[in-house]
Write an enzyme that holds these catalytic residues in place. Structure first.
Site, PDB file in Angstrom:
ATOM      1  N   CYS A  79       0.826  -1.213   0.000  1.00 47.57           N
ATOM      2  CA  CYS A  79       0.000   0.000   0.000  1.00 47.57           C
ATOM      3  C   CYS A  79       0.863   1.267   0.000  1.00 47.57           C
ATOM      4  O   CYS A  79       1.525   1.536  -0.995  1.00 47.57           O
ATOM      5  CB  CYS A  79      -1.001  -0.059   1.146  1.00 47.57           C
ATOM      6  SG  CYS A  79      -2.461   0.919   0.815  1.00 47.57           S
ATOM      7  N   HIS A 170      -3.412  -4.874   1.809  1.00 41.72           N
ATOM      8  CA  HIS A 170      -2.760  -5.128   3.108  1.00 41.72           C
ATOM      9  C   HIS A 170      -2.756  -6.635   3.409  1.00 41.72           C
ATOM     10  O   HIS A 170      -3.666  -7.118   4.103  1.00 41.72           O
ATOM     11  CB  HIS A 170      -3.530  -4.410   4.222  1.00 41.72           C
ATOM     12  CG  HIS A 170      -3.294  -2.944   4.280  1.00 41.72           C
ATOM     13  ND1 HIS A 170      -2.432  -2.354   5.174  1.00 41.72           N
ATOM     14  CD2 HIS A 170      -3.800  -1.940   3.532  1.00 41.72           C
ATOM     15  CE1 HIS A 170      -2.422  -1.045   4.988  1.00 41.72           C
ATOM     16  NE2 HIS A 170      -3.248  -0.769   3.998  1.00 41.72           N
ATOM     17  N   GLU A 172      -1.144  -8.212   5.507  1.00 39.71           N
ATOM     18  CA  GLU A 172      -0.931  -8.482   6.941  1.00 39.71           C
ATOM     19  C   GLU A 172      -2.225  -8.391   7.743  1.00 39.71           C
ATOM     20  O   GLU A 172      -2.237  -8.723   8.923  1.00 39.71           O
ATOM     21  CB  GLU A 172       0.126  -7.499   7.486  1.00 39.71           C
ATOM     22  CG  GLU A 172      -0.346  -6.078   7.767  1.00 39.71           C
ATOM     23  CD  GLU A 172      -0.619  -5.235   6.514  1.00 39.71           C
ATOM     24  OE1 GLU A 172      -0.503  -5.747   5.391  1.00 39.71           O
ATOM     25  OE2 GLU A 172      -0.992  -4.048   6.681  1.00 39.71           O
TER      26      GLU A 172
HETATM   27  N1  GLN Z   1      -3.562   6.437   0.720  1.00 34.34           N
HETATM   28  C1  GLN Z   1      -2.318   6.177   1.349  1.00 34.34           C
HETATM   29  C2  GLN Z   1      -1.168   6.931   0.676  1.00 34.34           C
HETATM   30  O1  GLN Z   1      -1.350   7.549  -0.311  1.00 34.34           O
HETATM   31  C3  GLN Z   1      -2.009   4.699   1.359  1.00 34.34           C
HETATM   32  C4  GLN Z   1      -3.031   3.972   2.179  1.00 34.34           C
HETATM   33  C5  GLN Z   1      -2.540   2.740   2.869  1.00 34.34           C
HETATM   34  O2  GLN Z   1      -1.329   2.482   2.983  1.00 34.34           O
HETATM   35  N2  GLN Z   1      -3.460   1.965   3.374  1.00 34.34           N
HETATM   36  O3  GLN Z   1      -0.082   6.890   1.167  1.00 34.34           O
END
Ligand code: GLN
Length: 210
Positions: A79, A170, A172
């Site tokens: 992410c 995610h 995890e």
């Molecule tokens: N929207 C976040 C970003 O731009 C990422 C979101 C997340 O890691 N769950 O960094």
């Protein structure tokens, strides 16, 4: 024993520690640059990429992380961590580590669906796995050496380029540790190859000295 670091400046750190430990590897929460030397691989967790970048600068992590990558050790960005790895970020956002040959777009799945679960096929990892997306980015474009591992609604959400692994979701946050295990296996392979190369170097040195 394989030792995996989880960058511990911000975000979903503890959950990655649990997943790594469930796979039987050692997990270290990385808060200082010096700790990088102990690792066979590093996870960049989810969280908020702009906040993480600010902390990376504050604690002087940027160059050491690039050196870590240059040493060939695997890195797994999930992410926000995927955004940190990308060479290009859409909408004129600053590039962070710029290591993986991908273009990412942040918050790709719209405000209405800030978070959702989806069932994905991840090539070489799982025919079916539940993926949790939270304000997730996606990979808009991938370079020719990038292997696309998963798509959701036609959008790339997991990919691998050599030592770099990245996903929009995610892994995890579910009990399914297969993607974490896949990364640990990448770290095992990289470690074995480095040890082999060291052996070769020693043999060459011996040959030369004889
Ligand atoms: N929207 C976040 C970003 O731009 C990422 C979101 C997340 O890691 N769950 O960094």
């Amino acid at each position: 024993m394989i030792t995996i670091g989880i960058l511990g400046l911000q975000g979903a750190v503890r959950e990655h520690v649990n997943a790594v430990e469930q796979c039987g590897a050692k997990a270290i929460i990385v808060k200082t640059v010096e700790q990088l030397a102990e690792l066979d691989g590093l996870i960049l967790p989810g969280g908020e990429s702009t906040t993480m970048r600010r902390l990376l600068d504050k604690y002087h992590f940027m160059e050491p992380l690039k050196e870590f990558a240059a040493s060939g050790k695997p890195m797994f960005g999930t992410c926000a961590g995927l955004i940190l790895l990308a060479k290009r970020i859409g909408e004129a956002n600053d590039v962070h580590l710029g290591l993986m040959d991908i273009t990412v777009e942040r918050n790709s799945f719209g405000r209405q669906v800030d978070s959702f679960e989806a069932d994905l096929t991840v090539a070489g990892v799982a025919d079916s796995m539940t993926a949790v997306f939270i304000r997730a980015p996606h990979i808009v474009e991938a370079g020719e050496n990038v292997e696309i591992l998963a798509k959701y609604n036609g959008r790339i959400v997991a990919a691998k380029e050599g030592q770099f692994l990245g996903c929009s979701f995610h892994p995890e946050l579910t009990d399914d540790t297969r993607l974490t295990q896949y990364f640990i296996d990448m770290c095992k392979d990289a470690k074995e190859n480095t040890e082999k190369n060291i052996d070769i170097d020693i043999n060459v040195a011996i040959d030369v000295s004889i």
